[in-house]
Design a protein around this motif. Structure first.
Motif, PDB file in Angstrom:
ATOM      1  N   ARG A 172       0.836  -1.206   0.000  1.00 18.93           N
ATOM      2  CA  ARG A 172       0.000   0.000   0.000  1.00 18.93           C
ATOM      3  C   ARG A 172       0.868   1.252   0.000  1.00 18.93           C
ATOM      4  O   ARG A 172       0.595   2.210  -0.720  1.00 18.93           O
ATOM      5  CB  ARG A 172      -0.932  -0.008   1.212  1.00 18.93           C
ATOM      6  CG  ARG A 172      -1.975   1.087   1.198  1.00 18.93           C
ATOM      7  CD  ARG A 172      -2.949   0.896   2.335  1.00 18.93           C
ATOM      8  NE  ARG A 172      -2.335   1.064   3.627  1.00 18.93           N
ATOM      9  CZ  ARG A 172      -2.291   2.231   4.286  1.00 18.93           C
ATOM     10  NH1 ARG A 172      -2.814   3.305   3.755  1.00 18.93           N
ATOM     11  NH2 ARG A 172      -1.716   2.304   5.461  1.00 18.93           N
ATOM     12  N   THR A 173       1.948   1.235   0.773  1.00 21.43           N
ATOM     13  CA  THR A 173       2.858   2.382   0.832  1.00 21.43           C
ATOM     14  C   THR A 173       3.520   2.617  -0.516  1.00 21.43           C
ATOM     15  O   THR A 173       3.627   3.757  -0.979  1.00 21.43           O
ATOM     16  CB  THR A 173       3.924   2.157   1.925  1.00 21.43           C
ATOM     17  OG1 THR A 173       3.271   1.941   3.166  1.00 21.43           O
ATOM     18  CG2 THR A 173       4.860   3.339   2.029  1.00 21.43           C
ATOM     19  N   ARG A 174       3.956   1.530  -1.173  1.00 24.73           N
ATOM     20  CA  ARG A 174       4.563   1.663  -2.503  1.00 24.73           C
ATOM     21  C   ARG A 174       3.560   2.203  -3.517  1.00 24.73           C
ATOM     22  O   ARG A 174       3.904   3.026  -4.361  1.00 24.73           O
ATOM     23  CB  ARG A 174       5.103   0.316  -2.983  1.00 24.73           C
ATOM     24  CG  ARG A 174       6.501   0.055  -2.505  1.00 24.73           C
ATOM     25  CD  ARG A 174       7.108  -1.154  -3.215  1.00 24.73           C
ATOM     26  NE  ARG A 174       7.528  -2.066  -2.168  1.00 24.73           N
ATOM     27  CZ  ARG A 174       7.164  -3.320  -2.051  1.00 24.73           C
ATOM     28  NH1 ARG A 174       6.378  -3.874  -2.925  1.00 24.73           N
ATOM     29  NH2 ARG A 174       7.593  -4.066  -1.051  1.00 24.73           N
ATOM     30  N   ALA A 175       2.332   1.733  -3.435  1.00 29.45           N
ATOM     31  CA  ALA A 175       1.299   2.201  -4.371  1.00 29.45           C
ATOM     32  C   ALA A 175       1.015   3.681  -4.162  1.00 29.45           C
ATOM     33  O   ALA A 175       0.841   4.428  -5.126  1.00 29.45           O
ATOM     34  CB  ALA A 175       0.026   1.380  -4.199  1.00 29.45           C
ATOM     35  N   LEU A 176       0.984   4.120  -2.914  1.00 24.38           N
ATOM     36  CA  LEU A 176       0.755   5.539  -2.634  1.00 24.38           C
ATOM     37  C   LEU A 176       1.923   6.387  -3.109  1.00 24.38           C
ATOM     38  O   LEU A 176       1.739   7.501  -3.615  1.00 24.38           O
ATOM     39  CB  LEU A 176       0.520   5.758  -1.139  1.00 24.38           C
ATOM     40  CG  LEU A 176      -0.804   5.253  -0.586  1.00 24.38           C
ATOM     41  CD1 LEU A 176      -0.831   5.400   0.930  1.00 24.38           C
ATOM     42  CD2 LEU A 176      -1.967   5.995  -1.214  1.00 24.38           C
ATOM     43  N   ALA A 177       3.139   5.884  -2.952  1.00 21.10           N
ATOM     44  CA  ALA A 177       4.323   6.630  -3.382  1.00 21.10           C
ATOM     45  C   ALA A 177       4.399   6.722  -4.900  1.00 21.10           C
ATOM     46  O   ALA A 177       4.898   7.703  -5.447  1.00 21.10           O
ATOM     47  CB  ALA A 177       5.583   5.979  -2.840  1.00 21.10           C
ATOM     48  N   ALA A 178       3.909   5.709  -5.599  1.00 19.37           N
ATOM     49  CA  ALA A 178       3.967   5.689  -7.061  1.00 19.37           C
ATOM     50  C   ALA A 178       2.866   6.536  -7.690  1.00 19.37           C
ATOM     51  O   ALA A 178       2.968   6.910  -8.854  1.00 19.37           O
ATOM     52  CB  ALA A 178       3.862   4.260  -7.558  1.00 19.37           C
ATOM     53  N   THR A 179       1.821   6.824  -6.948  1.00 18.53           N
ATOM     54  CA  THR A 179       0.717   7.621  -7.476  1.00 18.53           C
ATOM     55  C   THR A 179       1.117   9.089  -7.481  1.00 18.53           C
ATOM     56  O   THR A 179       1.511   9.629  -6.450  1.00 18.53           O
ATOM     57  CB  THR A 179      -0.549   7.431  -6.594  1.00 18.53           C
ATOM     58  OG1 THR A 179      -0.830   6.043  -6.515  1.00 18.53           O
ATOM     59  CG2 THR A 179      -1.720   8.177  -7.177  1.00 18.53           C
ATOM     60  N   PRO A 180       1.032   9.730  -8.652  1.00 18.82           N
ATOM     61  CA  PRO A 180       1.387  11.149  -8.680  1.00 18.82           C
ATOM     62  C   PRO A 180       0.383  11.968  -7.877  1.00 18.82           C
ATOM     63  O   PRO A 180      -0.796  11.625  -7.811  1.00 18.82           O
ATOM     64  CB  PRO A 180       1.323  11.511 -10.169  1.00 18.82           C
ATOM     65  CG  PRO A 180       0.522  10.441 -10.818  1.00 18.82           C
ATOM     66  CD  PRO A 180       0.617   9.233  -9.931  1.00 18.82           C
ATOM     67  N   PRO A 181       0.859  13.016  -7.242  1.00 20.04           N
ATOM     68  CA  PRO A 181      -0.054  13.833  -6.433  1.00 20.04           C
ATOM     69  C   PRO A 181      -1.075  14.518  -7.325  1.00 20.04           C
ATOM     70  O   PRO A 181      -0.786  14.879  -8.475  1.00 20.04           O
ATOM     71  CB  PRO A 181       0.871  14.852  -5.748  1.00 20.04           C
ATOM     72  CG  PRO A 181       2.120  14.863  -6.561  1.00 20.04           C
ATOM     73  CD  PRO A 181       2.211  13.535  -7.222  1.00 20.04           C
ATOM     74  N   ARG A 182      -2.259  14.665  -6.807  1.00 20.08           N
ATOM     75  CA  ARG A 182      -3.313  15.330  -7.564  1.00 20.08           C
ATOM     76  C   ARG A 182      -3.117  16.828  -7.464  1.00 20.08           C
ATOM     77  O   ARG A 182      -2.906  17.380  -6.385  1.00 20.08           O
ATOM     78  CB  ARG A 182      -4.681  14.955  -7.005  1.00 20.08           C
ATOM     79  CG  ARG A 182      -5.026  13.526  -7.270  1.00 20.08           C
ATOM     80  CD  ARG A 182      -6.428  13.268  -6.835  1.00 20.08           C
ATOM     81  NE  ARG A 182      -6.775  11.888  -7.100  1.00 20.08           N
ATOM     82  CZ  ARG A 182      -7.927  11.370  -6.845  1.00 20.08           C
ATOM     83  NH1 ARG A 182      -8.871  12.110  -6.274  1.00 20.08           N
ATOM     84  NH2 ARG A 182      -8.179  10.126  -7.112  1.00 20.08           N
ATOM     85  N   VAL A 183      -3.210  17.449  -8.585  1.00 19.23           N
ATOM     86  CA  VAL A 183      -3.085  18.903  -8.634  1.00 19.23           C
ATOM     87  C   VAL A 183      -4.465  19.469  -8.922  1.00 19.23           C
ATOM     88  O   VAL A 183      -5.151  19.022  -9.857  1.00 19.23           O
ATOM     89  CB  VAL A 183      -2.094  19.331  -9.745  1.00 19.23           C
ATOM     90  CG1 VAL A 183      -2.011  20.846  -9.833  1.00 19.23           C
ATOM     91  CG2 VAL A 183      -0.738  18.708  -9.497  1.00 19.23           C
ATOM     92  N   ALA A 184      -4.865  20.399  -8.113  1.00 16.05           N
ATOM     93  CA  ALA A 184      -6.176  21.022  -8.315  1.00 16.05           C
ATOM     94  C   ALA A 184      -6.155  21.805  -9.608  1.00 16.05           C
ATOM     95  O   ALA A 184      -5.180  22.500  -9.909  1.00 16.05           O
ATOM     96  CB  ALA A 184      -6.520  21.909  -7.137  1.00 16.05           C
TER      97      ALA A 184
END
Length: 190
Positions: A172-184
């Motif tokens: 789960r931590t790896r998946a969160l780190a690989a997901t690009p941050p959402r930009v408003a």
């Protein structure tokens, strides 16, 4: 005179035993499904139970303990005990995660529940071990099978379930780190 009574008891156990085992596993699964809202927690709890029962079967096979009319009864008991330990660990893990407490929720879950689970298990093991001293070979076999099931389920709840949770958390931590941050999205002024 006692042979017909024993024959009736053995016949009843062989006839009703599989039904009791099936009913106990279905009731155990139903209770786990009712205990947790999240499917992941349900699945991991049931995985710990399956692991404990598989280890019990493997140990009995390695020790050449044949299934007989009395140690067969150890199976439904093992289902209930095995899932209870896993539910306690998972419930505490869920509380730690939901509270957002700092620290490792897996470590906290095992530290908070592990001692109580071990004490409960030891009292059960001592009780079943006393059956192993019986002059009756069927009771000996039941006591040994129940102790094996108890040890397997404790190890499954405290060691295998904890290790599985570590793997799930890492993934789960790896998946969160690989997901690009959402930009408003930028809104243009009216």
């Amino acid at each position: 005179r006692s042979a017909p009574v024993y024959a009736d008891i053995i016949g009843a156990i062989w006839r009703d035993g599989p039904r009791a085992v099936l009913a106990s596993i279905l009731a155990t699964v139903a209770l786990v499904l009712l205990s947790f809202r999240r499917w992941r927690l349900r699945a991991l709890t049931l995985l710990a139970l399956v692991t404990g029962v598989a280890w019990m079967g493997g140990a009995m096979t390695l020790l050449h303990i044949r299934l007989n009319f009395l140690n067969f009864v150890a199976l439904p008991i093992t289902f209930g005990i095995g899932v209870d330990y896993a539910v306690n660990v998972m419930r505490r893990y869920q509380q730690e995660v939901d509270s957002g407490a700092s620290g490792d929720p897996i470590e906290a879950a095992v530290q908070e529940t592990g001692g109580a689970i071990l004490v409960c298990s030891l009292t059960t093991i001592f009780g079943y071990s006393s059956l192993h001293t019986s002059a009756n070979r069927a009771l000996n076999s039941f006591g040994l099978a129940a102790v094996i099931g108890e040890v397997a389920c404790v190890l499954a709840a405290l060691v295998a379930l904890s290790a599985t949770l570590v793997l799930v958390e890492r993934r789960r931590t790896r998946a969160l780190a690989a997901t690009p941050p959402r930009v408003a999205p930028r809104l243009c002024p009216p």
